[in-house]
Design a protein around this motif. Sequence first.
Motif, mmCIF file in Angstrom:
data_model
loop_
_atom_site.group_PDB
_atom_site.id
_atom_site.type_symbol
_atom_site.label_atom_id
_atom_site.label_comp_id
_atom_site.label_asym_id
_atom_site.label_seq_id
_atom_site.Cartn_x
_atom_site.Cartn_y
_atom_site.Cartn_z
ATOM 1 N N LYS A 77 0.829 -1.216 0.000
ATOM 2 C CA LYS A 77 0.000 0.000 0.000
ATOM 3 C C LYS A 77 0.861 1.262 0.000
ATOM 4 C CE LYS A 77 -4.090 -2.035 2.074
ATOM 5 N NZ LYS A 77 -4.646 -2.488 3.327
ATOM 6 N N SER A 78 1.970 1.231 0.709
ATOM 7 C CA SER A 78 2.883 2.379 0.748
ATOM 8 C C SER A 78 3.490 2.637 -0.632
ATOM 9 C CB SER A 78 4.017 2.138 1.748
ATOM 10 O OG SER A 78 3.498 2.006 3.046
ATOM 11 N N LEU A 79 3.862 1.557 -1.312
ATOM 12 C CA LEU A 79 4.430 1.699 -2.659
ATOM 13 C C LEU A 79 3.384 2.254 -3.620
ATOM 14 C CD1 LEU A 79 6.866 1.217 -4.541
ATOM 15 C CD2 LEU A 79 5.943 -1.067 -4.996
ATOM 16 N N THR A 115 -5.949 -1.537 -7.653
ATOM 17 C CA THR A 115 -5.620 -0.190 -7.165
ATOM 18 C C THR A 115 -6.821 0.745 -7.243
ATOM 19 O OG1 THR A 115 -4.823 0.389 -9.376
ATOM 20 C CG2 THR A 115 -3.192 -0.395 -7.793
ATOM 21 N N GLN A 116 -7.962 0.173 -7.641
ATOM 22 C CA GLN A 116 -9.196 0.962 -7.765
ATOM 23 C C GLN A 116 -8.952 2.218 -8.595
ATOM 24 O OE1 GLN A 116 -10.122 1.309 -3.594
ATOM 25 N NE2 GLN A 116 -11.195 -0.638 -3.592
ATOM 26 N N SER A 117 -8.241 2.013 -9.712
ATOM 27 C CA SER A 117 -7.944 3.119 -10.620
ATOM 28 C C SER A 117 -9.232 3.703 -11.179
ATOM 29 C CB SER A 117 -7.077 2.625 -11.786
ATOM 30 O OG SER A 117 -5.842 2.151 -11.319
ATOM 31 N N VAL A 118 -9.219 4.992 -11.406
ATOM 32 C CA VAL A 118 -10.387 5.650 -11.981
ATOM 33 C C VAL A 118 -9.963 6.384 -13.250
ATOM 34 C CG1 VAL A 118 -12.234 7.319 -11.617
ATOM 35 C CG2 VAL A 118 -11.454 5.917 -9.712
ATOM 36 N N TYR A 119 -10.441 5.877 -14.362
ATOM 37 C CA TYR A 119 -10.207 6.520 -15.652
ATOM 38 C C TYR A 119 -11.587 6.751 -16.251
ATOM 39 C CZ TYR A 119 -5.241 5.596 -15.183
ATOM 40 O OH TYR A 119 -3.939 5.600 -14.732
#
Length: 197
Positions: A77-79, A115-119
Amino acid sequence: MRDCVITGGIGTGKSTVCKRLRDFGVVVLDADVLAHELLQEHHREVAAIFGETCVEDGVVNRAKLGAVVFTDSQARKSLEALLHPKVHAGLMEAFLTCKAQKKPCVLDIPLYYETQSVYEGFDVAVVYAPKRLQLERLCARNNWDEATALLRIEAQLDSEQKRQWADYVIDNSQDLAHLEKEIAAFCRWLKEENVSG
């Protein structure tokens, strides 16, 4: 042309699919390549967060860093907190450049769901293979034992779940001839008008 993210678990064959897309003239913007560049750019922060052993003579030792983040979810998570905002900004800048030049383009984001990316406005295509095949491929490709391969697979969201969420599935559960047909069909779909944005 659709705006599209392509993703898929480790060992599903996403790299093979992306290589073939390039052969078809599609620009593939690779989040991992960008992340590796950014990792090196920010090597001092990496050393501060993960320890000096992960950076040797100013160069990030990705194998040592990988050993840390794949066995410690907090370290992972830190990375992600360090890299993901920077990767997102870099990908979007490159994507908008491609669009302005009218080049067909996809974003290659291996950990899109994790990463639950949002695009916003992007469709998501998933390269799919069942876990059994992922395991076989990883052991053969990387000369890993089953336990190591399983650790990497299980650090990611299950492929079955990704397949459920996808706007498009590229099935890589059979042979290369089947995959070629899947990629050709995907290219046709990709070139359709973007209905989501």
